[in-house]
Design a protein around this motif. Structure first.
Motif, PDB file in Angstrom:
ATOM      1  N   ARG A  86       0.836  -1.206   0.000  1.00  0.00           N
ATOM      2  CA  ARG A  86       0.000   0.000   0.000  1.00  0.00           C
ATOM      3  C   ARG A  86       0.871   1.256   0.000  1.00  0.00           C
ATOM      4  NH1 ARG A  86      -2.847   0.032   4.874  1.00  0.00           N
ATOM      5  NH2 ARG A  86      -2.326   2.154   5.414  1.00  0.00           N
ATOM      6  N   PHE A  87       1.930   1.275   0.811  1.00  0.00           N
ATOM      7  CA  PHE A  87       2.838   2.424   0.851  1.00  0.00           C
ATOM      8  C   PHE A  87       3.494   2.636  -0.514  1.00  0.00           C
ATOM      9  CE2 PHE A  87       7.188   3.985   1.119  1.00  0.00           C
ATOM     10  CZ  PHE A  87       6.948   5.265   1.577  1.00  0.00           C
ATOM     11  N   ALA A 113       2.510   1.662  -3.464  1.00  0.00           N
ATOM     12  CA  ALA A 113       1.501   2.101  -4.437  1.00  0.00           C
ATOM     13  C   ALA A 113       1.219   3.591  -4.270  1.00  0.00           C
ATOM     14  CB  ALA A 113       0.216   1.284  -4.286  1.00  0.00           C
ATOM     15  N   GLU A 114       1.077   4.036  -3.030  1.00  0.00           N
ATOM     16  CA  GLU A 114       0.822   5.460  -2.776  1.00  0.00           C
ATOM     17  C   GLU A 114       2.023   6.311  -3.183  1.00  0.00           C
ATOM     18  OE1 GLU A 114      -1.986   7.005  -2.036  1.00  0.00           O
ATOM     19  OE2 GLU A 114      -2.955   5.052  -2.154  1.00  0.00           O
ATOM     20  N   MET A 115       3.243   5.832  -2.901  1.00  0.00           N
ATOM     21  CA  MET A 115       4.448   6.571  -3.321  1.00  0.00           C
ATOM     22  C   MET A 115       4.480   6.708  -4.829  1.00  0.00           C
ATOM     23  SD  MET A 115       6.589   7.986  -1.252  1.00  0.00           S
ATOM     24  CE  MET A 115       7.697   8.564  -2.489  1.00  0.00           C
ATOM     25  N   ASN A 116       4.191   5.613  -5.536  1.00  0.00           N
ATOM     26  CA  ASN A 116       4.183   5.665  -6.999  1.00  0.00           C
ATOM     27  C   ASN A 116       3.143   6.650  -7.508  1.00  0.00           C
ATOM     28  OD1 ASN A 116       6.307   3.926  -7.700  1.00  0.00           O
ATOM     29  ND2 ASN A 116       5.030   2.137  -7.349  1.00  0.00           N
ATOM     30  N   ARG A 117       1.955   6.644  -6.901  1.00  0.00           N
ATOM     31  CA  ARG A 117       0.918   7.602  -7.310  1.00  0.00           C
ATOM     32  C   ARG A 117       1.403   9.035  -7.097  1.00  0.00           C
ATOM     33  NH1 ARG A 117      -2.883   3.644  -6.604  1.00  0.00           N
ATOM     34  NH2 ARG A 117      -2.910   3.514  -4.366  1.00  0.00           N
ATOM     35  N   GLU A 118       2.003   9.305  -5.958  1.00  0.00           N
ATOM     36  CA  GLU A 118       2.487  10.656  -5.668  1.00  0.00           C
ATOM     37  C   GLU A 118       3.614  11.064  -6.607  1.00  0.00           C
ATOM     38  OE1 GLU A 118       1.171  12.974  -3.752  1.00  0.00           O
ATOM     39  OE2 GLU A 118      -0.441  11.558  -3.307  1.00  0.00           O
TER      40      GLU A 118
END
Length: 168
Positions: free
Chosen positions: A148-149, A151-156
């Motif tokens: 989850r972390f 994935a969120e880093m990649n989105r950001e």
């Protein structure tokens, strides 16, 4: 990958989950990934940009169909001439195939060649083993948080890239 570079020793003891810890560890991991990518590029007679293009082609979302030169241009933020030169090198080296779309012959799809897949698989097998060893040290619940972390880093990072280069 031999574990001799212990970045954890440079982490702040008073705030182990603070921003500085993330910065140090992500920068270290990024540096190692870049080193591996450079070595692969050198071993294959490619530019680092070529390896980035290969990764983009390999990781293309199947729901969106195969990668196109235009999509690669946007993703890598290269000129159309640089993308063409990159694809030419990758095709000449046997890493990608250009395939014209059946419904519109003007559209070119980029496919990762099977022979290249086996070459990359062999080269990156030690990285896959190391990843597997690291994963075994965590529970499924912990891994779900890590995923989850990431994935969120990649989105950001995508948001950051798009803000830095509007229109991408």
């Amino acid at each position: 990958m031999d574990g001799t570079d212990d970045r954890a020793s440079s982490l702040p003891e008073d705030d182990p989950t603070g921003l500085q810890s993330f910065v140090v560890l992500l920068r270290g991991m990024n540096g190692e990934f870049n080193r591996i990518a450079h070595e692969f590029a050198h071993a294959q007679g490619l530019h680092l940009t070529d390896v980035q293009a290969l990764i983009a082609i390999l990781d293309a979302d199947p729901a969106e169909g195969p990668m196109t030169p235009g999509q690669l241009h946007k993703q890598l933020n290269l000129t159309s001439g640089a993308v063409t030169a990159c694809i030419d090198r990758l095709e000449k080296a046997g890493h990608v195939r250009r395939v014209r779309a059946v419904d519109d012959r003007r559209v070119v799809h980029l496919h990762y060649a099977e022979t290249a897949r086996s070459v990359a698989g062999e080269y990156f097998r030690p990285l896959a083993r190391s990843t597997g060893i690291a994963r075994e040290r965590f529970t499924d619940e912990e891994l779900a948080v890590v995923i989850r972390f990431l994935a969120e880093m990649n989105r950001e990072l995508v948001v950051l890239r798009r803000q830095a280069a509007p229109g991408v």
